[in-house]
Enzyme design. Structure first.
Site, mmCIF file in Angstrom:
data_model
loop_
_atom_site.group_PDB
_atom_site.id
_atom_site.type_symbol
_atom_site.label_atom_id
_atom_site.label_comp_id
_atom_site.label_asym_id
_atom_site.label_seq_id
_atom_site.Cartn_x
_atom_site.Cartn_y
_atom_site.Cartn_z
ATOM 1 N N CYS A 32 8.336 -33.957 44.509
ATOM 2 C CA CYS A 32 9.001 -33.912 45.573
ATOM 3 C C CYS A 32 10.274 -32.508 45.150
ATOM 4 C CB CYS A 32 10.037 -34.742 46.332
ATOM 5 S SG CYS A 32 10.984 -34.559 47.449
ATOM 6 N N CYS B 221 9.673 -32.740 55.306
ATOM 7 C CA CYS B 221 10.248 -31.249 55.539
ATOM 8 C C CYS B 221 9.448 -30.772 56.470
ATOM 9 C CB CYS B 221 10.082 -30.262 54.356
ATOM 10 S SG CYS B 221 11.052 -30.805 52.893
ATOM 11 N N GLN C 196 27.433 -38.308 52.709
ATOM 12 C CA GLN C 196 26.752 -37.264 52.979
ATOM 13 C C GLN C 196 25.508 -36.686 52.086
ATOM 14 O OE1 GLN C 196 27.458 -35.097 55.406
ATOM 15 N NE2 GLN C 196 29.564 -36.122 56.214
ATOM 16 N N GLU D 174 37.670 -46.466 61.907
ATOM 17 C CA GLU D 174 36.176 -46.920 61.645
ATOM 18 C C GLU D 174 35.684 -47.999 62.286
ATOM 19 O OE1 GLU D 174 32.229 -47.172 60.823
ATOM 20 O OE2 GLU D 174 33.454 -45.071 60.293
ATOM 21 N N CYS E 194 3.394 -34.652 53.858
ATOM 22 C CA CYS E 194 4.579 -35.167 53.868
ATOM 23 C C CYS E 194 5.545 -34.731 55.204
ATOM 24 C CB CYS E 194 5.473 -35.011 52.660
ATOM 25 S SG CYS E 194 6.957 -35.804 52.483
ATOM 26 N N CYS F 73 26.539 -33.948 63.280
ATOM 27 C CA CYS F 73 24.944 -33.675 63.157
ATOM 28 C C CYS F 73 24.150 -33.844 64.276
ATOM 29 C CB CYS F 73 24.765 -34.968 62.119
ATOM 30 S SG CYS F 73 24.681 -36.589 63.058
ATOM 31 N N ASP G 263 34.254 -37.153 63.118
ATOM 32 C CA ASP G 263 32.956 -37.184 62.685
ATOM 33 C C ASP G 263 31.982 -38.215 62.990
ATOM 34 O OD1 ASP G 263 30.752 -36.590 61.059
ATOM 35 O OD2 ASP G 263 31.537 -37.288 59.192
ATOM 36 N N CYS H 83 6.648 -26.796 47.807
ATOM 37 C CA CYS H 83 6.531 -28.290 47.389
ATOM 38 C C CYS H 83 4.844 -28.247 47.828
ATOM 39 C CB CYS H 83 7.294 -29.286 48.171
ATOM 40 S SG CYS H 83 6.610 -30.886 47.677
ATOM 41 N N PHE I 268 35.992 -42.122 63.048
ATOM 42 C CA PHE I 268 34.846 -42.243 62.618
ATOM 43 C C PHE I 268 34.901 -41.855 60.916
ATOM 44 C CE2 PHE I 268 34.150 -41.259 66.881
ATOM 45 C CZ PHE I 268 33.238 -42.278 67.343
#
Length: 404
Positions: free
Chosen positions: A140, A66, A240, A287, A63, A361, A335, A57, A267
């Site tokens: 992008c 990334c 996601q 949740e 930027c 995550c 999660d 890119c 969750f």
């Protein structure tokens, strides 16, 4: 002065002795630059790594979206898996790794753009590296081509509604109905602003436009599909990042839950795992946000061929499900957000539930929670790194535990 890069840190920066942090460098490289505190700027690569590649890119150097486009794909995969191994090792744990699942380029289906009004027009894009400066990203390589349509939308919103002093955050997501946009950071809603926003939704053919979570216009339902179930999530709801990443996580969760008749999904969000699992098992979905459990419940009630789903709004940080509440389930999916699920994991470790699928995550909080489960009698059977945030330092994973 020159520096030899020893390793990459969790943010993707190269680290030399000191420590000295050098962005966009790789282990083994010899670099020079100007040292500002602990950070190296104006970096020159004196001896490049064999793993270095040309970034795909043209926006990469400016930027901040990334961090790792300068490394080959195999290196990035190895590094992300090593981040997880290191986190586990800090708690005396190890596990077999299944092959990494990396989302392709131009696959991101949601992103939050920053938009600012300028003297002549507006600009929209992502923030620069370690900066609040907005970098425009017309080429992008990260965002899905259909999501790139959100850039002129964000610019138009800034021109029509923003002052030159502040920026808007424009969260855009792809849906079956088109772009679903939620704006935050703007001025308070009033009658004239509502008219302007409704006109922008029409002019840019948006499925839905929301302002600070309040729906302004719904031209088509912004439908998301979980399994065979259609739901309309509340504005700004978590989804996601890529369809490919979601499919990889779901496949491992489904495999871990194979044969279970009653599952608790902790969750649960809007039903990413709950609704596909309901095709073969009863699911109790918990949740913290009632708006999400409402749409999950509505989606299940409108679907056909599913087993019973019970959706419960409950703050699992303050009121985790206790062992006596978990005893009727033969498997659990969890999660949690980046903070992990310390309180709920402590209850799971003391419960009789025999199987757990954990989606994370954050490798650091996952490893902390995994150690509690293992101390409680669980075995960590294996895990898979799921790289939805390609070229970034972000690491996600899915793991399964069983109790002997």
């Amino acid at each position: 002065m020159t520096y030899r890069i020893d390793r990459l840190g969790h943010q993707g920066d190269g680290i030399a002795v000191g420590p000295v942090f050098a962005p966009m460098t790789l282990p083994g490289e010899v670099v020079s630059g100007i040292l500002n505190g602990q950070r190296l700027t104006d970096i020159r690569i004196m001896d490049p790594s064999a793993r270095r590649v040309a970034p795909p890119c043209r926006h990469f150097k400016a930027c901040g979206g990334c961090q790792l486009q300068h490394a080959d794909d195999a290196f990035v995969a190895e590094w992300k898996e090593d981040v997880v191994r290191t986190a586990l090792a800090a708690h005396g744990l190890e596990a077999p790794f299944r092959p990494i699942a990396t989302s392709p380029a131009r696959a991101r289906r949601r992103a939050t753009l920053s938009a600012r009004r300028t003297k002549k027009s507006a600009m929209a894009g992502l923030h620069g590296r370690a900066s609040d400066v907005i970098v425009e990203i017309p080429d992008c390589q990260l965002l899905h081509p259909d999501l790139m349509r959100a850039i002129p939308v964000a610019e138009a919103l800034a021109v029509a509604t923003a002052s030159r002093k502040g920026a808007l955050d424009v969260a855009a997501c792809l849906s079956d109905g088109g772009l679903d946009v939620n704006v935050t950071g703007g001025r308070p809603l009033d009658g004239p602003l509502r008219i302007v926003l409704a006109g922008l939704a029409e002019a840019h053919d948006l499925a839905r436009l929301s302002w600070e979570g309040e729906v302004i216009a719904t031209r088509r339902p912004p439908v998301q599909r979980f399994g065979n179930v259609r739901i309309v999530p509340p504005p700004g709801a978590f989804l996601q990042a890529t369809a490919e990443g979601e499919a990889a996580l779901l496949a491992d969760v489904m495999d871990a839950m194979s044969g279970a008749a009653r599952i608790v999904d902790l969750f649960a969000g809007c039903g990413t795992f709950t609704l596909p699992l309901a095709a073969r098992a009863q699911v109790h979905a918990v949740e913290g946000e009632a708006a999400m459990t409402d749409v999950l419940d509505a989606g299940w009630r409108k679907a056909s061929g599913l087993k019973q789903v019970v959706a419960e709004p409950r703050d699992l940080f303050r009121r985790p499900l206790r062992p006596e509440e978990l005893k009727s389930f033969d498997a659990a999916v969890i999660d949690p957000p980046r903070a992990g699920a310390e309180a709920q994991i402590a209850q799971l470790a003391g419960a009789a539930i025999p199987r757990i699928a954990y989606v994370s995550c954050n490798p650091v909080t996952f490893a902390r929670d995994a150690a509690v489960l293992v101390a409680g009698g669980f075995t960590l059977n294996g895990l898979r790194v799921v790289d939805q945030f390609r070229w970034s330092s972000h690491v996600e994973l899915v793991a399964d535990f069983t109790r002997a």
